[in-house]
Design an enzyme around this catalytic site. Structure first.
Site, PDB file in Angstrom:
ATOM      1  N   HIS A   1      -2.945   7.883   6.412  1.00 17.58           N
ATOM      2  CA  HIS A   1      -3.147   6.652   5.636  1.00 17.58           C
ATOM      3  C   HIS A   1      -4.532   6.098   5.957  1.00 17.58           C
ATOM      4  CE1 HIS A   1      -2.281   2.927   3.606  1.00 17.58           C
ATOM      5  NE2 HIS A   1      -2.375   2.216   4.712  1.00 17.58           N
TER       6      HIS A   1
ATOM      7  N   CYS B   1       0.805  -1.223   0.000  1.00 18.06           N
ATOM      8  CA  CYS B   1       0.000   0.000   0.000  1.00 18.06           C
ATOM      9  C   CYS B   1       0.839   1.274   0.000  1.00 18.06           C
ATOM     10  CB  CYS B   1      -0.947   0.005   1.197  1.00 18.06           C
ATOM     11  SG  CYS B   1      -2.099  -1.376   1.215  1.00 18.06           S
TER      12      CYS B   1
ATOM     13  N   HIS C   1      -9.862   2.584  -0.602  1.00 19.72           N
ATOM     14  CA  HIS C   1      -8.419   2.351  -0.546  1.00 19.72           C
ATOM     15  C   HIS C   1      -7.922   1.904  -1.910  1.00 19.72           C
ATOM     16  CE1 HIS C   1      -4.521   1.459   0.733  1.00 19.72           C
ATOM     17  NE2 HIS C   1      -4.725   0.529   1.660  1.00 19.72           N
TER      18      HIS C   1
END
Length: 313
Positions: A208, A76, A246
Site C-alpha cells: 500500500h 483507501c 495515491h
C-alpha cells in the site's frame, strides 16, 4: 480470446465499485421554483443522480447484468474491499462473474490544500515512498476495473485469486487514523493460511505504501513479521504510489493491475523518488528488497486450484 460484453447480457454478473468521492459536491441544490421550467430536473440531477450508488448501477443497467450492484466506500481500501466482496460472492455461488471497479477523481482542489496543511499530503508534491525524505502522499486519479470469473469458465487467465479478506484495526490509543501493524499482520497471516500458501515462497509483495511518516513504518513492520520469518531469499517490494501517486479509493485495483502487468512482462517496475532508506526501516531491509531499478521477475505457473471453480482475473 476475450469476452464479448454482449454475451453477458442478462447474466448473473455482479458489479462492485470502490469509490469515496462524489462527482459533484456543490452544497445544497437550488430551491425548486414551480414557475421555472426545468427547475425540478436540475434539482433532481444535483441530488439523486449525483449519488454514488449510481456508479455500479449504471453499469448493471446499461449491460443488463442481474447480479449484485454495490458501491463500497472504505476509504483507501475501497476497491480492494469491493474485490473481496466480489470474490466471496463468486466462491459462495451467488454470482457467475464479477466486474470490480475503482475510481477516484479530484474535483475539489481545496481538499488537497487542507490535507497538505494537516500533514497528510506532501507539500513538495513528491511521493517518496520508503525514503528518508517522505513527507506525505501525492493525490492522483484513476479509473480501472477487473473482470473476475471461475477458472472453468475463463478464456484467458492473467492471474489467480487465492484468498481475499478484510479486517479493521478496532479501537487504537493513537486514534482512528493511526494504522495498526498488528492488525495488518494478522490479516496477512489469515489470508495465506486460508489459501494454504507458504509465506516463504512469496516472490513479490505490492505494498500500500503511501509515503506518509507513520503509515509506511507500520505496514513494513507487518510485512516483515508476516512473511520474513526464516526467509532466505529477498522479497521484492513494489510501491505503485511512488510512480503515480495515491489514487485513494482506486489504489487497490490500480496496484493489482500493476501486478498483472509485471506478470505479463516478467519485470517489476522500479519505485522512484527513492534515494535513502528511512532509518526506522533499515532493520527490515534485507530480507525486504526495495525495487529501485527494473527487476527481472518470473511469476511461475498459477498454483493448482483445489477445485475447478477457483476465481481468476
Amino acid at each position: 480470446m476475450s469476452v464479448n460484453p454482449q454475451s453477458l447480457r442478462g447474466s448473473n454478473t455482479g458489479v462492485y465499485v470502490g469509490a469515496t468521492t462524489t462527482k459533484a459536491s456543490d452544497g445544497y441544490p437550488d430551491y425548486i421554483q414551480a414557475d421555472v421550467d426545468g427547475s425540478l430536473d436540475i434539482a433532481m440531477h444535483q441530488t439523486l443522480f449525483n449519488s454514488k450508488y449510481f456508479y455500479p448501477n449504471r453499469i448493471s443497467f446499461a449491460n443488463d447484468f442481474k447480479g449484485p450492484s454495490l458501491l463500497v466506500d472504505t476509504a483507501c481500501s475501497s476497491s480492494l474491499s469491493a474485490m473481496t466482496m466480489a470474490y466471496n460472492d463468486l466462491m459462495l455461488g451467488n454470482t457467475d462473474a464479477a466486474i470490480v471497479c475503482g475510481t477516484h477523481m479530484v474535483f475539489e482542489p481545496f481538499i488537497n490544500e487542507f490535507q497538505v496543511e494537516y500533514g497528510i499530503c506532501s507539500p513538495r508534491g513528491v511521493s517518496a515512498v520508503l525514503d528518508e525524505s517522505a513527507d506525505g502522499y501525492v493525490k492522483s486519479e484513476a479509473v480501472c476495473c477487473l473482470f473476475l470469473q471461475r477458472r472453468r469458465d475463463a478464456r484467458r487467465v492473467y492471474a489467480q485469486v487465492m484468498s481475499a479478506r478484510v479486517n479493521v484495526d478496532g479501537k487504537k490509543k493513537m486514534g482512528m487514523l493511526y494504522p495498526s501493524a498488528d492488525a495488518q499482520e494478522q490479516l496477512m497471516i489469515q489470508s495465506y493460511r486460508v489459501a494454504e500458501i507458504d509465506p516463504a515462497r512469496l516472490t513479490y509483495f505490492e505494498a500500500h505504501a503511501t509515503g506518509t511518516k507513520v503509515g509506511d513504518l507500520q505496514e513494513i513492520k507487518a510485512i516483515y513479521n508476516a512473511y520474513c520469518d526464516k526467509r532466505t531469499e529477498p522479497l521484492p517490494l513494489g510501491a505503485m504510489k511512488s510512480n503515480m501517486g495515491h489514487s485513494e479509493a482506486s489504489s487497490g485495483i490500480t496496484s493489482v493491475v500493476k501486478v498483472l502487468i509485471a506478470y505479463e512482462n516478467e519485470c517489476i517496475p522500479p519505485n522512484i523518488n527513492f534515494n535513502k532508506l528511512k532509518g526506522e526501516l533499515e532493520r527490515y531491509f534485507p530480507p525486504l528488497l526495495a525495487v529501485t531499478k527494473k527487476h527481472p521477475y518470473n511469476p511461475g505457473s498459477p498454483l493448482p486450484p483445489p477445485w475447478g471453480g477457483r476465481t481468476i482475473l
